[in-house]
Write a protein that holds these residues in place. Structure first.
Motif, PDB file in Angstrom:
ATOM      1  N   ASP A 108       0.855  -1.180   0.000  1.00 53.09           N
ATOM      2  CA  ASP A 108       0.000   0.000   0.000  1.00 53.09           C
ATOM      3  C   ASP A 108       0.893   1.232   0.000  1.00 53.09           C
ATOM      4  OD1 ASP A 108      -2.906   1.133   0.678  1.00 53.09           O
ATOM      5  OD2 ASP A 108      -1.422   2.229   1.895  1.00 53.09           O
ATOM      6  N   VAL A 109       0.740   2.100  -1.034  1.00 50.44           N
ATOM      7  CA  VAL A 109       1.556   3.300  -1.170  1.00 50.44           C
ATOM      8  C   VAL A 109       0.621   4.498  -1.070  1.00 50.44           C
ATOM      9  CG1 VAL A 109       3.173   4.559  -2.621  1.00 50.44           C
ATOM     10  CG2 VAL A 109       3.179   2.052  -2.642  1.00 50.44           C
ATOM     11  N   ASN A 110       0.693   5.225   0.050  1.00 49.10           N
ATOM     12  CA  ASN A 110      -0.177   6.372   0.280  1.00 49.10           C
ATOM     13  C   ASN A 110       0.620   7.641   0.004  1.00 49.10           C
ATOM     14  OD1 ASN A 110      -1.732   8.472   1.437  1.00 49.10           O
ATOM     15  ND2 ASN A 110      -2.725   6.995   2.817  1.00 49.10           N
ATOM     16  N   LEU A 111       0.306   8.286  -1.164  1.00 49.46           N
ATOM     17  CA  LEU A 111       1.041   9.473  -1.572  1.00 49.46           C
ATOM     18  C   LEU A 111       0.752  10.669  -0.669  1.00 49.46           C
ATOM     19  CD1 LEU A 111       0.586   9.122  -5.445  1.00 49.46           C
ATOM     20  CD2 LEU A 111       2.554   8.438  -4.057  1.00 49.46           C
ATOM     21  N   SER A 112      -0.407  10.689  -0.016  1.00 50.04           N
ATOM     22  CA  SER A 112      -0.737  11.809   0.873  1.00 50.04           C
ATOM     23  C   SER A 112       0.127  11.794   2.127  1.00 50.04           C
ATOM     24  CB  SER A 112      -2.214  11.765   1.256  1.00 50.04           C
ATOM     25  OG  SER A 112      -3.041  11.919   0.125  1.00 50.04           O
ATOM     26  N   THR A 113       0.325  10.615   2.673  1.00 49.80           N
ATOM     27  CA  THR A 113       1.113  10.498   3.906  1.00 49.80           C
ATOM     28  C   THR A 113       2.570  10.169   3.635  1.00 49.80           C
ATOM     29  OG1 THR A 113       0.561   8.142   4.132  1.00 49.80           O
ATOM     30  CG2 THR A 113      -0.925   9.713   5.173  1.00 49.80           C
ATOM     31  N   GLN A 114       2.900   9.878   2.360  1.00 51.70           N
ATOM     32  CA  GLN A 114       4.259   9.490   1.969  1.00 51.70           C
ATOM     33  C   GLN A 114       4.724   8.287   2.809  1.00 51.70           C
ATOM     34  OE1 GLN A 114       6.559  11.644  -0.535  1.00 51.70           O
ATOM     35  NE2 GLN A 114       4.399  11.326  -1.096  1.00 51.70           N
ATOM     36  N   TYR A 115       3.825   7.319   2.950  1.00 48.36           N
ATOM     37  CA  TYR A 115       4.107   6.148   3.775  1.00 48.36           C
ATOM     38  C   TYR A 115       3.617   4.904   3.057  1.00 48.36           C
ATOM     39  CZ  TYR A 115       5.270   3.858   8.179  1.00 48.36           C
ATOM     40  OH  TYR A 115       5.865   3.095   9.136  1.00 48.36           O
ATOM     41  N   ALA A 116       4.422   3.821   3.117  1.00 47.76           N
ATOM     42  CA  ALA A 116       4.077   2.575   2.435  1.00 47.76           C
ATOM     43  C   ALA A 116       4.133   1.413   3.415  1.00 47.76           C
ATOM     44  CB  ALA A 116       5.025   2.332   1.270  1.00 47.76           C
ATOM     45  N   LEU A 175       4.106  -6.570   7.164  1.00 46.03           N
ATOM     46  CA  LEU A 175       5.416  -7.218   7.100  1.00 46.03           C
ATOM     47  C   LEU A 175       6.556  -6.216   6.964  1.00 46.03           C
ATOM     48  CD1 LEU A 175       4.499 -10.097   4.611  1.00 46.03           C
ATOM     49  CD2 LEU A 175       4.545 -10.188   7.109  1.00 46.03           C
ATOM     50  N   TRP A 176       6.218  -5.036   6.464  1.00 44.02           N
ATOM     51  CA  TRP A 176       7.253  -4.029   6.207  1.00 44.02           C
ATOM     52  C   TRP A 176       6.576  -2.673   6.153  1.00 44.02           C
ATOM     53  CZ3 TRP A 176       7.292  -0.677   2.040  1.00 44.02           C
ATOM     54  CH2 TRP A 176       8.477   0.053   1.800  1.00 44.02           C
ATOM     55  N   ARG A 177       7.324  -1.626   6.503  1.00 42.50           N
ATOM     56  CA  ARG A 177       6.779  -0.272   6.457  1.00 42.50           C
ATOM     57  C   ARG A 177       7.919   0.723   6.307  1.00 42.50           C
ATOM     58  NH1 ARG A 177       6.409  -1.690  11.935  1.00 42.50           N
ATOM     59  NH2 ARG A 177       4.244  -2.376  11.777  1.00 42.50           N
ATOM     60  N   SER A 178       7.619   1.887   5.693  1.00 43.76           N
ATOM     61  CA  SER A 178       8.660   2.910   5.539  1.00 43.76           C
ATOM     62  C   SER A 178       8.063   4.199   5.000  1.00 43.76           C
ATOM     63  CB  SER A 178       9.747   2.427   4.584  1.00 43.76           C
ATOM     64  OG  SER A 178      10.719   3.432   4.383  1.00 43.76           O
ATOM     65  N   TYR A 179       8.695   5.319   5.406  1.00 50.14           N
ATOM     66  CA  TYR A 179       8.435   6.587   4.723  1.00 50.14           C
ATOM     67  C   TYR A 179       9.158   6.573   3.381  1.00 50.14           C
ATOM     68  CZ  TYR A 179       6.402   8.794   8.873  1.00 50.14           C
ATOM     69  OH  TYR A 179       5.588   9.126   9.910  1.00 50.14           O
ATOM     70  N   PHE A 180       8.704   7.411   2.452  1.00 52.49           N
ATOM     71  CA  PHE A 180       9.338   7.488   1.135  1.00 52.49           C
ATOM     72  C   PHE A 180       9.230   8.905   0.605  1.00 52.49           C
ATOM     73  CE2 PHE A 180       4.912   6.134   0.320  1.00 52.49           C
ATOM     74  CZ  PHE A 180       4.495   7.126  -0.562  1.00 52.49           C
ATOM     75  N   VAL A 181       9.813   9.118  -0.593  1.00 53.38           N
ATOM     76  CA  VAL A 181       9.651  10.356  -1.358  1.00 53.38           C
ATOM     77  C   VAL A 181       9.143   9.979  -2.743  1.00 53.38           C
ATOM     78  CG1 VAL A 181      10.770  12.381  -2.370  1.00 53.38           C
ATOM     79  CG2 VAL A 181      11.498  11.555  -0.123  1.00 53.38           C
ATOM     80  N   SER A 182       8.000  10.564  -3.119  1.00 49.83           N
ATOM     81  CA  SER A 182       7.408  10.246  -4.431  1.00 49.83           C
ATOM     82  C   SER A 182       7.772  11.337  -5.438  1.00 49.83           C
ATOM     83  CB  SER A 182       5.899  10.101  -4.303  1.00 49.83           C
ATOM     84  OG  SER A 182       5.326  11.323  -3.850  1.00 49.83           O
ATOM     85  N   GLY A 183       7.101  11.329  -6.591  1.00 53.77           N
ATOM     86  CA  GLY A 183       7.450  12.212  -7.692  1.00 53.77           C
ATOM     87  C   GLY A 183       7.302  13.684  -7.362  1.00 53.77           C
TER      88      GLY A 183
END
Length: 507
Positions: A369-377, A388-396
């Protein structure tokens, strides 16, 4: 023939017949066979005893008269041999010897001498001798022939109490510097009984200045040549066995040490603090003459770090937490000191927070699940619930129009150590125009997980600072459309997913 008659003989004969002679013993004359007997041995013995008693009585009376003015045999006065001396003679000897007077002090490990100078001692010999003589009884003089009496008097003796106390204080304080002090009665934990009990106080060898000075002053006042100290002159402990404060503290400690305090998290008991733990934190403290119960915050804090962290520390999908050991100690210690055995909620510190989970994740089974609003997957397992896994990210980078595509996808390729290439931002090629070498970017990544064509995927972005992941970085400094991950997060995800796993991207 007429006969002459001896009338006296006849009269005697008649009297003897009328009153016959009866023998009288013990010194009286007897008549037998016409012979008169002399006094016997019994009468002689009686006469001798009577004479002896008379002589003794005379001697006793003479002795009583003599000892009206003389001291009895075997009598000493203030260390002076007074036997057979007159009152005036003893008075003179007392006055002559007062300058060399001293009393030798012993007992309790002490050995020192107090002199007449130490007390500014002086004496009225006549008054002392007369008072000492009054302490003896001339009537009892025969009983004193084989005995010894030391007559103690204080009449006629004067000294400076302040000076004596000052000098004795110096002597005693010097002795006390190396003496053993008394020990207070205290509370000790009896492991067999599981309770606190009294450990009795004990005398040391230190002298009590006032009590010792009092005894020595009495010796000086009565000119005693020796002074023996006893336990009565030793310093007493401040806290004795029956001290009310000590006994009250022990009662309180025994109440506390039997408590069982539940420690809870969100209302659920995780551990119970019982006697085995409490006895290690509890102490009965003596502060001067005051005794009180104390529970060590430091000991509780150390236990919390060593034990409670492993039990309490954890996380859920919105936060991670750990025990606040400082607050545990500062809250639990006073509870125990007040004998409060009620449940206590364990204080925690939130170490990190995460965005709420996206709606509908439970219905999608295994997916990222990739939530662009929260920048969290998040990577969910097949139940759609277990993360099983989680992380903040940076999208486009939306400011440059590099939007990350939304929708449902599948992982179509996974590679290690890949160089990603594309046109740099701001480079616009006209139709038919050939790009120049500087028009392209080349980004090396260790982990490449592609989910749309060959252009969009998850990858590590080691050129970014940790602070860039999450938040609003994507609005002005985002990627070219990929999902940029911290290196460790990309590494972990690469080891968990497979080609074909679903990807759900949304705002």
């Amino acid at each position: 023939m007429a006969q002459l008659i001896d009338t006296e003989a006849n009269d005697a004969s008649a009297r003897s017949q009328e009153h016959p002679v009866v023998p009288v013993w013990l010194g009286k004359a007897t008549e037998a066979d016409g012979q008169t007997q002399r006094p016997g041995k019994g009468k002689a013995f009686g006469i001798a005893v009577g004479a002896a008693l008379a002589a003794l009585l005379v001697s006793y009376i003479l002795g009583v008269y003599h000892y009206q003015t003389h001291f009895l045999p075997g009598v000493t006065v203030g260390g002076i041999e007074a036997s057979e001396l007159t009152i005036d003679e003893v008075a003179q000897q007392v006055e002559d010897s007062i300058g060399s007077y001293s009393t030798h002090v012993t007992g309790n490990g002490v050995d020192f001498t107090v002199t007449a100078e130490d007390a500014a001692l002086s004496v009225n010999g006549k008054a002392l001798a007369e008072d000492a003589h009054r302490e003896t009884s001339p009537l009892a003089w025969p009983l004193k022939l084989w005995s010894h009496d030391d007559v103690t008097v204080d009449v006629g003796v004067t000294y400076n109490p302040s000076l004596l106390h000052e000098n004795l204080s110096k002597m005693i304080e010097e002795y006390n510097q190396t003496a053993e002090p008394p020990t207070n009665a205290t509370a000790v934990f009896d492991s067999e009984q599981g309770i606190y009990v009294v450990e009795p106080s004990a005398l040391g060898t230190m002298l009590d200045v006032d009590a010792t000075a009092e005894v020595i002053a009495r010796s000086v006042a009565s000119l005693k040549p020796t002074t023996t100290l006893t336990e009565d002159q030793l310093q007493r402990a401040e806290i004795l066995d029956e001290d009310e404060g000590l006994l009250a503290a022990i009662d309180k400690a025994n109440t506390i040490v039997t408590l069982n305090v539940p420690l809870t998290l969100d209302g659920k008991t995780l551990i119970t603090v019982g006697p085995d733990l409490i006895k290690g934190w509890l102490s009965v403290v003596e502060d001067g003459a005051t005794t009180y119960v104390s529970v060590s915050e430091d000991a509780i804090r150390e236990w919390s770090y060593a034990t409670l962290n492993d039990i309490v520390n954890g996380e859920n999908e919105t936060r991670s937490w750990e025990v606040n050991s400082w607050d545990v100690a500062s809250e639990l210690a006073p509870r125990l000191e007040s004998a409060d055995g009620s449940a206590m909620e364990i204080p925690t510190i939130t170490t990190s927070t995460r965005p709420d989970e996206s709606e509908g994740h439970e219905t999608r089974g295994r997916h990222i699940d990739v939530n662009l609003s929260t920048q969290y997957a998040r990577l969910y397992d097949t139940d759609g619930k277990t993360v099983l896994w989680r992380s903040y990210f940076v999208s486009g980078n939306e400011s440059m129009g590099h939007y990350t595509p939304t929708g449902d996808y599948e992982i179509n390729n996974m590679e290690r150590d890949v160089t990603l290439t594309g046109l740099n931002d701001g480079v616009v090629l006209e139709e038919g125009q050939e790009p120049q070498p500087g028009d392209y970017y080349n980004s090396f990544v260790s982990y490449w997980i592609c989910w749309l064509g060959t252009e969009y995927g998850f990858h590590d972005a080691t050129w970014r600072y940790d602070e860039e992941f999450g938040g609003d970085t994507y609005l002005w400094n985002g990627s070219h459309g990929c999902i940029n991950l911290p290196y460790s997060a990309a590494e972990e995800l690469y080891g968990l997913v497979h080609v074909g796993d679903k990807v759900h991207i949304h705002y």
